[in-house]
Motif scaffolding. Sequence first.
Motif, mmCIF file in Angstrom:
data_model
loop_
_atom_site.group_PDB
_atom_site.id
_atom_site.type_symbol
_atom_site.label_atom_id
_atom_site.label_comp_id
_atom_site.label_asym_id
_atom_site.label_seq_id
_atom_site.Cartn_x
_atom_site.Cartn_y
_atom_site.Cartn_z
ATOM 1 N N HIS A 187 -0.564 4.633 6.223
ATOM 2 C CA HIS A 187 -1.252 4.884 7.505
ATOM 3 C C HIS A 187 -1.248 6.387 7.816
ATOM 4 C CE1 HIS A 187 -1.166 0.600 7.877
ATOM 5 N NE2 HIS A 187 0.135 0.561 8.038
ATOM 6 N N TRP A 208 -5.012 -7.768 7.009
ATOM 7 C CA TRP A 208 -4.588 -7.373 8.356
ATOM 8 C C TRP A 208 -5.782 -7.369 9.298
ATOM 9 C CZ3 TRP A 208 0.537 -7.063 8.576
ATOM 10 C CH2 TRP A 208 1.103 -6.747 9.805
ATOM 11 N N LYS A 228 9.041 -1.499 0.602
ATOM 12 C CA LYS A 228 8.231 -1.111 1.760
ATOM 13 C C LYS A 228 9.169 -1.033 2.963
ATOM 14 C CE LYS A 228 4.573 -1.041 4.658
ATOM 15 N NZ LYS A 228 3.661 -2.156 4.945
ATOM 16 N N HIS A 243 -2.865 -1.390 -1.142
ATOM 17 C CA HIS A 243 -2.340 -1.909 0.112
ATOM 18 C C HIS A 243 -3.063 -3.196 0.519
ATOM 19 C CE1 HIS A 243 -0.971 -0.700 4.460
ATOM 20 N NE2 HIS A 243 -0.949 -2.008 4.301
ATOM 21 N N ASP A 300 -5.406 -2.360 3.165
ATOM 22 C CA ASP A 300 -4.711 -3.084 4.243
ATOM 23 C C ASP A 300 -5.423 -4.403 4.533
ATOM 24 O OD1 ASP A 300 -2.618 -3.467 5.967
ATOM 25 O OD2 ASP A 300 -3.176 -1.922 7.405
ATOM 26 N N HIS A 343 -2.235 -7.497 2.121
ATOM 27 C CA HIS A 343 -1.276 -8.473 2.662
ATOM 28 C C HIS A 343 -1.823 -9.860 2.362
ATOM 29 C CE1 HIS A 343 1.101 -5.501 4.902
ATOM 30 N NE2 HIS A 343 -0.045 -4.915 5.163
#
Length: 416
Positions: free
Chosen positions: A244, A334, A184, A72, A331, A74
């Motif tokens: 999450h 983020w 996603k 995960h 993540d 970004h």
Amino acid sequence: MYSNGVTHLLIKAGTLVDGNGAQPKKDMAVLVEGSTIVQIDHPERVQIPDGATLETCEFPDATLLPGLVDCHTHTNMPGDGTSVDDVGLESYEIHILQGVKQAKLALESGVTTMRDNGGWHRSVFWLKEGIRRELVAGPRILASGRPITMTGGHCWMMGSVADGVAEVRAAVRELVWEGADFIKVMATGGSTIGSMSERPSYTLEELQAITDEAHRRGRLVGAHTIAQKGIENALDAGVNMLIHCTFVQSDGSIGYDPKVGERIAATDTWVNPTIHVRRGFVDLLEQKRAEEGLTIEEEADLLESVKAVEDRVKVTSQLIKDGAKVIGGSDCGWHVYEFGMFHKELETLVMSGMSHGDALLAGTREAAKALGVSDIVGTLEVGKEADLLLINGDPTENISHLQNVVGVFKSGIRVR
Ligand SMILES: [Zn+2]
């Protein structure tokens, strides 16, 4: 494959952790031909083929492991606290350049495979192609491209808004045609202003259509799920990964529902808790408090974030206890989560009750399974890609040792 006519690479290490859960082995070597691991043995037992031109790298004090697999990320996001709403105001060219920087940071930290869970327009597909062409350095990328979201839903500004069964099916087809490795979907709101994280976004029918269409095209589905109702819808729709999986109730509080936990554990659904993305904010505020003090608003933010981290750790420990298949996905990009710090998320799995050894598997073998690439990466095995990480220390005893990077190889090429 290598320069100067070299055909084989012999990498000797003081310790080897194969990523299959076996005990660390002393004095081992991996022989690589081209991009592939062809032998793993004690150095004196490795057979060098006739006619091979060999290059040898020795790391007598280091531990050799499989390259890390981060489920995960970004790459379009800076990881400096800029919100998704504000990054959306940047130019598309900046999103791509940001991706170039992030991919390099990830690779140098030992992440040799990563999923990108959502970026603007086609930027992540182009980043992936740039890496393939060796225009820029980066891990092997599995890209969703744009997340599919409803009107006003989480990350609507990334460019794939779709409402109703017909539109969501068309969105999946478009993304697959453009090059999406997986789909996603935003099954609940999130941190995007106005998207309501405590509520499901898509209806069950829409989620089912997305999953059905993606599976018909051979693509896995990862669902962003904050609200518990969204987790239940995603399970009903048969998604492959709950991202999450925060168990937020309709009043905004976090509370684990054991019945839903049992359902998750009874299915093949992977769970990617993302705890450090909030814990990193706690660390940052605590550091600021020590150095220069906090404003009243920041003190409130800190209090709320400490509670949120505690709640998420509780939920994740329950999921682990109940037998859910929990894997590591940072993540990063983020909020304040910088690239190159995947070990921080794996630390939160240890905080949630995983052993250090299992946390390592959650960031290697299990993560590779969850992404559908365990036939090529995730463990040190003959026939797999030579994605190798060398560190000082033993991550099966202390997962934080992953930050002591000595060397990284991707497909047999040394990249750090
Ligand atoms: Zn994310």
